[in-house]
Design a protein around this motif. Structure first.
Motif, mmCIF file in Angstrom:
data_model
loop_
_atom_site.group_PDB
_atom_site.id
_atom_site.type_symbol
_atom_site.label_atom_id
_atom_site.label_comp_id
_atom_site.label_asym_id
_atom_site.label_seq_id
_atom_site.Cartn_x
_atom_site.Cartn_y
_atom_site.Cartn_z
ATOM 1 N N LYS A 19 23.473 26.787 1.077
ATOM 2 C CA LYS A 19 24.469 27.849 0.889
ATOM 3 C C LYS A 19 24.388 28.935 1.953
ATOM 4 N N ARG A 20 23.158 29.287 2.388
ATOM 5 C CA ARG A 20 22.958 30.402 3.328
ATOM 6 C C ARG A 20 22.456 29.869 4.667
ATOM 7 N N SER A 38 30.285 28.780 13.628
ATOM 8 C CA SER A 38 29.886 29.586 12.469
ATOM 9 C C SER A 38 31.092 29.967 11.627
ATOM 10 N N GLN A 42 31.601 29.204 7.755
ATOM 11 C CA GLN A 42 31.939 30.280 6.824
ATOM 12 C C GLN A 42 33.208 29.908 6.051
ATOM 13 N N TYR A 46 30.060 28.547 3.330
ATOM 14 C CA TYR A 46 28.676 28.942 3.563
ATOM 15 C C TYR A 46 28.580 30.440 3.851
ATOM 16 N N GLU A 47 27.494 31.051 3.404
ATOM 17 C CA GLU A 47 27.204 32.432 3.782
ATOM 18 C C GLU A 47 26.553 32.401 5.157
ATOM 19 N N ILE A 48 27.154 33.093 6.108
ATOM 20 C CA ILE A 48 26.642 33.135 7.479
ATOM 21 C C ILE A 48 25.981 34.489 7.718
ATOM 22 N N ILE A 49 24.761 34.467 8.236
ATOM 23 C CA ILE A 49 24.039 35.685 8.567
ATOM 24 C C ILE A 49 23.814 35.696 10.084
ATOM 25 N N GLU A 57 27.913 43.192 14.527
ATOM 26 C CA GLU A 57 28.388 42.290 13.479
ATOM 27 C C GLU A 57 29.137 41.120 14.103
ATOM 28 N N VAL A 61 30.299 40.214 9.179
ATOM 29 C CA VAL A 61 28.973 40.362 8.566
ATOM 30 C C VAL A 61 28.078 41.153 9.524
#
Length: 137
Positions: A19-20, A38, A42, A46-49, A57, A61
């Motif tokens: 997920k992350r 990415s 996203q 999916y959570e993109i960091i 950012e 994000v």
């Protein structure tokens, strides 16, 4: 020495349960491959960091300067840095709570691979996460 990566079926299972994704070297410039890949991940849920000390950012994000600045569990660390920079990223990977080290298409570093494999981690190198996601949906 050489590297061996999981089969496409195993990669599909990894992507389905993940997920992350922390993206090391994510650019804030939409024309860059790291951004496009990415963004696709996203868009797929999916959570993109973003992990890049030179940007504020990306993809809406807030970016962090290093993997160690991320709170909580990371499923995949996806790396967009030249092959010679993979070992320091792998060393930092060992200091966080993450499952999979993924170096993008064209990126291979045997020292980083063996460091992580010898500690029991899943390592994927020289594969595009966006392509693998599309092929294993």
């Amino acid at each position: 020495m050489s590297i061996s990566i999981p089969s496409r079926e195993e990669i599909g299972k990894i992507l389905k349960k993940s997920k992350r994704i922390a993206v090391v070297g994510l650019s804030d410039q939409p024309e860059r491959t790291s951004y496009m890949v990415s963004q696709a991940m996203q868009d797929a849920g999916y959570e993109i960091i973003p992990v890049n000390p030179t940007i504020k950012e990306a993809l809406g994000v807030k970016a962090v300067g290093s993997l160690k600045e991320i709170d909580g569990h990371i499923d995949i660390v996806n790396v967009f840095r030249r092959s010679e920079h993979l070992l320091p990223v792998a060393e930092e990977f060992l200091e966080i709570d993450a499952d999979v080290f993924w170096a993008q298409l064209g990126l291979v570093n045997e020292d980083a691979y063996h460091l992580l494999k010898n500690k029991g981690y899943t390592v994927i190198m020289d594969r595009c996460i966006k392509v693998e996601h599309a092929l294993t949906k």
